[in-house]
Design a protein around this motif. Structure first.
Motif, PDB file in Angstrom:
ATOM      1  N   VAL A   1       7.966   4.102   6.615  1.00 11.91           N
ATOM      2  CA  VAL A   1       7.720   3.440   5.334  1.00 11.91           C
ATOM      3  C   VAL A   1       6.427   4.036   4.774  1.00 11.91           C
ATOM      4  CG1 VAL A   1       7.157   1.254   4.196  1.00 11.91           C
ATOM      5  CG2 VAL A   1       8.871   1.309   6.029  1.00 11.91           C
ATOM      6  N   PRO A   2       6.460   4.619   3.580  1.00 10.83           N
ATOM      7  CA  PRO A   2       5.260   5.270   3.031  1.00 10.83           C
ATOM      8  C   PRO A   2       4.047   4.342   3.001  1.00 10.83           C
ATOM      9  CG  PRO A   2       7.174   5.756   1.669  1.00 10.83           C
ATOM     10  CD  PRO A   2       7.607   4.710   2.657  1.00 10.83           C
ATOM     11  N   GLU A   3       2.926   4.877   3.497  1.00 10.44           N
ATOM     12  CA  GLU A   3       1.626   4.207   3.463  1.00 10.44           C
ATOM     13  C   GLU A   3       1.547   2.943   4.313  1.00 10.44           C
ATOM     14  OE1 GLU A   3       0.086   3.760  -0.550  1.00 10.44           O
ATOM     15  OE2 GLU A   3       1.272   5.491  -1.198  1.00 10.44           O
ATOM     16  N   LEU A   4       2.528   2.725   5.195  1.00  8.67           N
ATOM     17  CA  LEU A   4       2.456   1.574   6.099  1.00  8.67           C
ATOM     18  C   LEU A   4       1.541   1.920   7.269  1.00  8.67           C
ATOM     19  CD1 LEU A   4       3.449  -1.263   6.973  1.00  8.67           C
ATOM     20  CD2 LEU A   4       5.325  -0.101   8.180  1.00  8.67           C
ATOM     21  N   THR A   5       0.552   1.073   7.510  1.00  8.35           N
ATOM     22  CA  THR A   5      -0.384   1.298   8.613  1.00  8.35           C
ATOM     23  C   THR A   5      -0.438   0.066   9.517  1.00  8.35           C
ATOM     24  OG1 THR A   5      -2.264   0.468   7.328  1.00  8.35           O
ATOM     25  CG2 THR A   5      -1.825   2.846   7.231  1.00  8.35           C
ATOM     26  N   ARG A   6      -0.920   0.303  10.728  1.00  6.50           N
ATOM     27  CA  ARG A   6      -1.151  -0.777  11.700  1.00  6.50           C
ATOM     28  C   ARG A   6      -2.485  -0.474  12.368  1.00  6.50           C
ATOM     29  NH1 ARG A   6       2.732  -2.232  16.888  1.00  6.50           N
ATOM     30  NH2 ARG A   6       1.566  -4.040  17.598  1.00  6.50           N
ATOM     31  N   ASP A   7      -3.420  -1.383  12.219  1.00  9.50           N
ATOM     32  CA  ASP A   7      -4.783  -1.182  12.729  1.00  9.50           C
ATOM     33  C   ASP A   7      -5.389   0.104  12.174  1.00  9.50           C
ATOM     34  OD1 ASP A   7      -4.521  -3.534  14.274  1.00  9.50           O
ATOM     35  OD2 ASP A   7      -3.598  -2.401  15.911  1.00  9.50           O
ATOM     36  N   GLY A   8      -5.084   0.394  10.915  1.00 12.42           N
ATOM     37  CA  GLY A   8      -5.651   1.556  10.243  1.00 12.42           C
ATOM     38  C   GLY A   8      -4.967   2.875  10.550  1.00 12.42           C
ATOM     39  N   VAL A   9      -3.918   2.848  11.373  1.00  8.99           N
ATOM     40  CA  VAL A   9      -3.213   4.072  11.767  1.00  8.99           C
ATOM     41  C   VAL A   9      -1.818   4.060  11.127  1.00  8.99           C
ATOM     42  CG1 VAL A   9      -2.305   5.406  13.711  1.00  8.99           C
ATOM     43  CG2 VAL A   9      -4.455   4.128  13.957  1.00  8.99           C
ATOM     44  N   PRO A  10      -1.354   5.184  10.556  1.00  9.92           N
ATOM     45  CA  PRO A  10      -0.006   5.224   9.972  1.00  9.92           C
ATOM     46  C   PRO A  10       1.067   4.883  11.006  1.00  9.92           C
ATOM     47  CG  PRO A  10      -1.260   7.152   9.296  1.00  9.92           C
ATOM     48  CD  PRO A  10      -2.086   6.445  10.347  1.00  9.92           C
ATOM     49  N   VAL A  11       2.012   4.045  10.604  1.00 11.24           N
ATOM     50  CA  VAL A  11       3.108   3.651  11.489  1.00 11.24           C
ATOM     51  C   VAL A  11       4.217   4.705  11.377  1.00 11.24           C
ATOM     52  CG1 VAL A  11       4.842   1.887  11.994  1.00 11.24           C
ATOM     53  CG2 VAL A  11       2.554   1.205  11.221  1.00 11.24           C
ATOM     54  N   PRO A  12       4.593   5.338  12.511  1.00 14.80           N
ATOM     55  CA  PRO A  12       5.610   6.402  12.437  1.00 14.80           C
ATOM     56  C   PRO A  12       7.010   5.854  12.199  1.00 14.80           C
ATOM     57  CG  PRO A  12       4.947   6.026  14.712  1.00 14.80           C
ATOM     58  CD  PRO A  12       4.074   5.150  13.866  1.00 14.80           C
ATOM     59  N   GLY A  13       7.914   6.752  11.784  1.00 10.31           N
ATOM     60  CA  GLY A  13       9.316   6.413  11.617  1.00 10.31           C
ATOM     61  C   GLY A  13      10.036   6.421  12.959  1.00 10.31           C
TER      62      GLY A  13
ATOM     63  N   GLU B   1       6.799  -0.825  -1.154  1.00  3.31           N
ATOM     64  CA  GLU B   1       5.702  -1.757  -1.455  1.00  3.31           C
ATOM     65  C   GLU B   1       6.031  -3.176  -0.998  1.00  3.31           C
ATOM     66  OE1 GLU B   1       8.005  -1.062  -5.393  1.00  3.31           O
ATOM     67  OE2 GLU B   1       7.394   0.085  -3.615  1.00  3.31           O
ATOM     68  N   ASN B   2       7.317  -3.550  -1.065  1.00  3.57           N
ATOM     69  CA  ASN B   2       7.712  -4.883  -0.605  1.00  3.57           C
ATOM     70  C   ASN B   2       7.652  -4.980   0.912  1.00  3.57           C
ATOM     71  OD1 ASN B   2       8.152  -5.584  -3.262  1.00  3.57           O
ATOM     72  ND2 ASN B   2      10.367  -5.314  -3.169  1.00  3.57           N
ATOM     73  N   ALA B   3       8.058  -3.906   1.588  1.00  4.64           N
ATOM     74  CA  ALA B   3       7.986  -3.879   3.055  1.00  4.64           C
ATOM     75  C   ALA B   3       6.533  -3.966   3.512  1.00  4.64           C
ATOM     76  CB  ALA B   3       8.641  -2.610   3.589  1.00  4.64           C
ATOM     77  N   ARG B   4       5.656  -3.219   2.848  1.00  6.90           N
ATOM     78  CA  ARG B   4       4.225  -3.262   3.212  1.00  6.90           C
ATOM     79  C   ARG B   4       3.650  -4.655   2.988  1.00  6.90           C
ATOM     80  NH1 ARG B   4       4.182   1.771   0.459  1.00  6.90           N
ATOM     81  NH2 ARG B   4       3.227   0.792  -1.374  1.00  6.90           N
TER      82      ARG B   4
ATOM     83  N   TYR C   1       5.695  -4.219  14.981  1.00  8.99           N
ATOM     84  CA  TYR C   1       6.433  -3.006  15.336  1.00  8.99           C
ATOM     85  C   TYR C   1       5.517  -1.837  15.676  1.00  8.99           C
ATOM     86  CZ  TYR C   1       9.908  -5.722  12.732  1.00  8.99           C
ATOM     87  OH  TYR C   1      10.720  -6.717  12.272  1.00  8.99           O
ATOM     88  N   ASP C   2       5.923  -1.070  16.700  1.00 12.65           N
ATOM     89  CA  ASP C   2       5.248   0.181  17.041  1.00 12.65           C
ATOM     90  C   ASP C   2       5.689   1.303  16.109  1.00 12.65           C
ATOM     91  OD1 ASP C   2       3.916  -0.791  19.508  1.00 12.65           O
ATOM     92  OD2 ASP C   2       5.979  -1.059  20.179  1.00 12.65           O
ATOM     93  N   ARG C   3       6.938   1.195  15.642  1.00 13.90           N
ATOM     94  CA  ARG C   3       7.504   2.168  14.709  1.00 13.90           C
ATOM     95  C   ARG C   3       8.359   1.418  13.695  1.00 13.90           C
ATOM     96  NH1 ARG C   3       7.787   7.491  16.235  1.00 13.90           N
ATOM     97  NH2 ARG C   3       6.779   7.979  18.205  1.00 13.90           N
ATOM     98  N   VAL C   4       8.365   1.906  12.457  1.00 13.73           N
ATOM     99  CA  VAL C   4       9.211   1.314  11.417  1.00 13.73           C
ATOM    100  C   VAL C   4       9.874   2.447  10.644  1.00 13.73           C
ATOM    101  CG1 VAL C   4       9.340  -0.141   9.363  1.00 13.73           C
ATOM    102  CG2 VAL C   4       7.703  -0.709  11.176  1.00 13.73           C
ATOM    103  N   GLY C   5      11.199   2.440  10.627  1.00  9.78           N
ATOM    104  CA  GLY C   5      11.951   3.433   9.874  1.00  9.78           C
ATOM    105  C   GLY C   5      12.478   2.832   8.583  1.00  9.78           C
ATOM    106  N   ALA C   6      12.395   3.593   7.506  1.00 16.85           N
ATOM    107  CA  ALA C   6      12.860   3.131   6.198  1.00 16.85           C
ATOM    108  C   ALA C   6      14.329   3.506   6.013  1.00 16.85           C
ATOM    109  CB  ALA C   6      11.999   3.743   5.098  1.00 16.85           C
ATOM    110  N   ASP C   7      15.189   2.512   6.003  1.00 21.47           N
ATOM    111  CA  ASP C   7      16.626   2.718   5.794  1.00 21.47           C
ATOM    112  C   ASP C   7      16.969   2.249   4.379  1.00 21.47           C
ATOM    113  OD1 ASP C   7      19.286   3.296   6.249  1.00 21.47           O
ATOM    114  OD2 ASP C   7      19.684   1.456   7.371  1.00 21.47           O
ATOM    115  N   GLU C   8      16.484   2.993   3.399  1.00 24.47           N
ATOM    116  CA  GLU C   8      16.579   2.557   2.002  1.00 24.47           C
ATOM    117  C   GLU C   8      18.016   2.450   1.502  1.00 24.47           C
ATOM    118  OE1 GLU C   8      13.937   4.430  -0.795  1.00 24.47           O
ATOM    119  OE2 GLU C   8      12.436   4.784   0.756  1.00 24.47           O
TER     120      GLU C   8
END
Length: 200
Positions: free
Chosen positions: A61-73, A124-127, A137-144
């Motif tokens: 998910v674009p620009e989604l972070t966790r503890d300041g680190v980008p969350v991978p897909g 933006e809604n997911a964020r 989540y450790d990882r979040v994939g965008a299934d648009e």
């Protein structure tokens, strides 16, 4: 003096016109009874249980972070080598909000990773959703477009899968986790997978 007869007799609706309505009502009633009596939607069998996870390639998910680190897909390779809990969610899904505290609690446990598939959502809604409720989540994939959810056999959000370390789907819970289903159904299934040879 003779009685006058009504020149316009009352019209009767032909039975053939009413027949489709009667059949539809009967079928709808039967369907409703099937849904409400003795059927737990979380117990709907899945054709993917015991089979490898489908090919999965989801961008983050674009620009989604966790503890300041980008969350991978998520890729299929991420589902190998460790037990995974995969939750399909969306910001517009009211039951997803209801079950979220149980996912947050689940994320505090050890021995597995938490992956989220964000279903047909705007970034933006997911964020905003994860920013306000917390990101388990450790990882979040965008299934648009919802294609990956179809591959996973998702009926509707939320749904939660348990995948063993070999990448085999071992369990699927349909619908939102509740206090009872989380403690009495989902956790025992997860512990069973973690304790199995395929869980390590």
């Amino acid at each position: 003096m003779t009685a006058q007869t009504d020149p316009s007799p009352k019209r009767r609706i032909p039975l053939l016109v009413l027949l489709p309505l009667i059949v539809f009502t009967a079928l709808a009633g039967l369907f409703l009874i099937q849904l409400t009596i003795g059927h737990d939607p979380s117990q709907i069998p899945s054709a993917l249980i015991g089979k490898p996870v489908p090919d999965t390639e989801l961008l983050p998910v674009p620009e989604l972070t966790r503890d300041g680190v980008p969350v991978p897909g998520i890729t299929k390779a991420d589902l190998l080598g460790k037990v995974s809990v995969v939750n399909v969610f969306a910001s517009w899904c009211v039951p997803c909000r209801q079950e979220h505290p149980f996912l947050e609690e689940l994320s505090k446990r050890d021995g597995f990773q938490m992956l989220g598939i964000n279903y047909k959502d705007k970034p933006e809604n997911a964020r905003r959703f994860l920013g306000s409720l917390g990101n388990p989540y450790d990882r979040v994939g965008a299934d648009e477009k919802g294609r990956t959810a179809i591959d996973w056999g998702v009926y509707g959000v939320p749904e939660t899968f348990i995948v063993d370390a070999k990448g085999t789907i071992r369990y699927k819970f349909i619908g939102p986790l509740s206090q009872e289903s989380y403690g009495k159904v989902f956790l025992p299934q997860l512990e069973k997978v973690l304790a199995s040879p395929e869980g390590s």
